[in-house]
Design a protein around this motif. Structure first.
Motif, PDB file in Angstrom:
ATOM      1  N   ASP A 217      39.012   5.965  -6.120  1.00 23.32           N
ATOM      2  CA  ASP A 217      39.845   7.104  -5.743  1.00 23.32           C
ATOM      3  C   ASP A 217      40.764   7.411  -6.916  1.00 23.32           C
ATOM      4  O   ASP A 217      40.834   6.651  -7.890  1.00 23.32           O
ATOM      5  N   ASP A 218      41.459   8.516  -6.812  1.00 20.99           N
ATOM      6  CA  ASP A 218      42.361   8.931  -7.891  1.00 20.99           C
ATOM      7  C   ASP A 218      43.822   8.715  -7.520  1.00 20.99           C
ATOM      8  O   ASP A 218      44.719   9.321  -8.100  1.00 20.99           O
ATOM      9  N   GLN A 219      44.081   7.879  -6.561  1.00 26.17           N
ATOM     10  CA  GLN A 219      45.442   7.648  -6.099  1.00 26.17           C
ATOM     11  C   GLN A 219      45.977   6.285  -6.518  1.00 26.17           C
ATOM     12  O   GLN A 219      47.100   5.927  -6.172  1.00 26.17           O
ATOM     13  N   GLY A 220      45.180   5.521  -7.235  1.00 25.36           N
ATOM     14  CA  GLY A 220      45.620   4.223  -7.706  1.00 25.36           C
ATOM     15  C   GLY A 220      44.555   3.146  -7.624  1.00 25.36           C
ATOM     16  O   GLY A 220      44.766   2.026  -8.108  1.00 25.36           O
ATOM     17  N   GLY A 221      43.432   3.474  -7.043  1.00 22.66           N
ATOM     18  CA  GLY A 221      42.360   2.486  -6.895  1.00 22.66           C
ATOM     19  C   GLY A 221      41.716   2.084  -8.208  1.00 22.66           C
ATOM     20  O   GLY A 221      41.136   0.989  -8.301  1.00 22.66           O
ATOM     21  N   GLN A 222      41.796   2.924  -9.204  1.00 22.68           N
ATOM     22  CA  GLN A 222      41.278   2.623 -10.543  1.00 22.68           C
ATOM     23  C   GLN A 222      42.481   2.414 -11.464  1.00 22.68           C
ATOM     24  O   GLN A 222      43.297   3.326 -11.643  1.00 22.68           O
ATOM     25  N   SER A 242      44.844  -1.095   2.654  1.00 22.49           N
ATOM     26  CA  SER A 242      46.050  -1.821   2.270  1.00 22.49           C
ATOM     27  C   SER A 242      46.862  -1.002   1.288  1.00 22.49           C
ATOM     28  O   SER A 242      46.386  -0.675   0.196  1.00 22.49           O
ATOM     29  N   ARG A 243      48.085  -0.716   1.660  1.00 26.13           N
ATOM     30  CA  ARG A 243      48.986  -0.005   0.750  1.00 26.13           C
ATOM     31  C   ARG A 243      49.756  -1.055  -0.052  1.00 26.13           C
ATOM     32  O   ARG A 243      50.834  -1.508   0.334  1.00 26.13           O
ATOM     33  N   ASP A 244      49.189  -1.444  -1.177  1.00 26.50           N
ATOM     34  CA  ASP A 244      49.724  -2.547  -1.971  1.00 26.50           C
ATOM     35  C   ASP A 244      50.178  -2.053  -3.341  1.00 26.50           C
ATOM     36  O   ASP A 244      50.544  -0.879  -3.492  1.00 26.50           O
ATOM     37  N   SER A 245      50.145  -2.936  -4.346  1.00 27.56           N
ATOM     38  CA  SER A 245      50.627  -2.561  -5.683  1.00 27.56           C
ATOM     39  C   SER A 245      49.914  -1.339  -6.236  1.00 27.56           C
ATOM     40  O   SER A 245      50.523  -0.517  -6.946  1.00 27.56           O
ATOM     41  N   ARG A 246      48.625  -1.197  -5.910  1.00 28.93           N
ATOM     42  CA  ARG A 246      47.841  -0.085  -6.451  1.00 28.93           C
ATOM     43  C   ARG A 246      48.438   1.269  -6.095  1.00 28.93           C
ATOM     44  O   ARG A 246      48.457   2.198  -6.929  1.00 28.93           O
ATOM     45  N   TYR A 247      48.911   1.375  -4.852  1.00 27.56           N
ATOM     46  CA  TYR A 247      49.337   2.667  -4.341  1.00 27.56           C
ATOM     47  C   TYR A 247      50.860   2.843  -4.341  1.00 27.56           C
ATOM     48  O   TYR A 247      51.384   3.746  -3.674  1.00 27.56           O
ATOM     49  N   GLN A 249      52.479   2.571  -7.608  1.00 24.06           N
ATOM     50  CA  GLN A 249      52.760   2.529  -9.045  1.00 24.06           C
ATOM     51  C   GLN A 249      53.801   3.567  -9.470  1.00 24.06           C
ATOM     52  O   GLN A 249      54.300   3.516 -10.599  1.00 24.06           O
ATOM     53  N   SER A 250      54.137   4.473  -8.583  1.00 22.44           N
ATOM     54  CA  SER A 250      55.141   5.486  -8.923  1.00 22.44           C
ATOM     55  C   SER A 250      56.554   5.052  -8.533  1.00 22.44           C
ATOM     56  O   SER A 250      57.516   5.788  -8.787  1.00 22.44           O
TER      57      SER A 250
END
Length: 329
Positions: A217-222, A242-247, A249-250
């Motif tokens: 996805d383009d929301q933080g998965g990569q 899971s809404r974790d560190s990936r999602y 980052q902002s």
């Protein structure tokens, strides 16, 4: 003349025999009863018909028998007792420094499911130990990760347990995730995976069945991130839920969790009974190149047992000194 009975003499007879030895009474004939005077011994001791003479104490009372010396136990016989005491002390130390947490979401499935109760070790951070890769940790919300999430409504039992500190307060905002990267690590996800730490691919059997290690996805998965010192990169085992560190980052920490916000490590699933299990670090985090856990950190995790043993040593020393002192009296 025959036998002579010893009786009372007149005062005149006493004058005649003054200074002369008194004749010894002749023993009574066999079968004849002895007089009351004959029941005593020459030195004033009284004999019992079932026992020999008893030593006199002060005032004519029998002297107390000397106390039996207590034989000191051998070290090998005391060793199991010492081990038992150490285990009890370790249990007490851990009991008062462990907190229970309830799992409200599915972000850590299937490792943890909704309504599981986990016990979190809060002691080892006191000794400077920091979370390691692969550990499941509870931490305070670093920067509104739980924004919009419903506030839990605790029952009466949970309210009491939170009041005495065995469960978190309903006002606390805590999360539970798995540590993937620690300070200095480079963590990256490309396409569907595998997830890499410092260039090493992780084998992740704990990832929820049907999920891929990385989310496309383009929301933080990569992503590819460098974890700053004093911070953690965390991810849920249910990767696509899971809404974790990936999602996050902002946020002000760039999706990282400051180590100071960590409450402790989840060490066991305590409830329900059919879900009881430990939460060990998966073997994939021990592979070469990941800078596996140091011996210093391992020593710190043994702090409860070390404290228990250290507490026993003075007790054992005092007890053995006391026993030795009693034997020399």
């Amino acid at each position: 003349m025959g036998d002579v009975a010893v009786g009372a003499r007149s005062g005149h007879d006493g004058e005649e025999n003054r200074g002369h030895p008194v004749e010894t009474a002749v023993p009574a004939a066999d079968g004849a009863p002895a007089s009351g005077h004959d029941s005593g011994t020459e030195d004033g001791r009284v004999t019992d018909e079932h026992s020999g003479p008893q030593d006199e104490g002060v005032g004519g009372t029998p002297a107390a028998a000397p106390p039996e010396q207590k034989k000191q136990r051998s070290f090998w016989k005391e060793l199991p007792i010492l081990i038992g005491i150490a285990l009890v002390l370790a249990l007490l130390i851990k009991t008062f420094l462990v907190q229970a947490f309830s799992i409200p979401s599915a972000s850590m499935q299937n490792t943890l499911t909704i309504n599981d109760r986990v016990l979190v070790d809060k002691l080892t951070p006191w000794f400077g130990s920091e979370p390691e890769r692969g550990e499941v940790v509870v931490f305070h919300d670093p920067d509104d990760w739980l924004a919009g999430e419903p506030t839990p409504d605790p029952n009466a039992l949970q309210t009491v347990l939170s009041w005495i500190g065995l469960m978190p307060s309903a006002d606390e905002k805590d999360l539970i995730k798995r540590v993937i990267g620690v300070g200095g690590d480079t963590v990256e996800c490309s396409k569907t995976g595998p997830l890499k730490v410092n260039g090493k691919a992780l084998n992740e059997p704990y990832v929820y069945p049907g999920n891929t290690p990385c989310s496309v996805d383009d929301q933080g998965g990569q992503f590819k991130v460098k974890v700053p010192e004093g911070s953690l990169w965390v991810m849920g085992d249910h990767r696509q839920n899971s809404r974790d560190s990936r999602y996050n980052q902002s946020d002000k920490h760039g999706g990282m969790v400051p180590v100071k916000e960590v409450v402790g490590r989840a060490i066991v699933i305590a409830w329900p009974m059919n879900r009881w299990d430990t939460l060990p670090v998966p073997d994939t985090f021990d592979q070469d190149g990941l800078q596996a856990r140091s011996s210093a950190a391992a020593a710190l995790s043994a702090a409860p047992q070390g404290l228990a043993l250290a507490g026993i040593v003075p007790v054992v020393w005092w007890r053995r000194r006391r026993t030795a002192s009693a034997e020399t009296r």
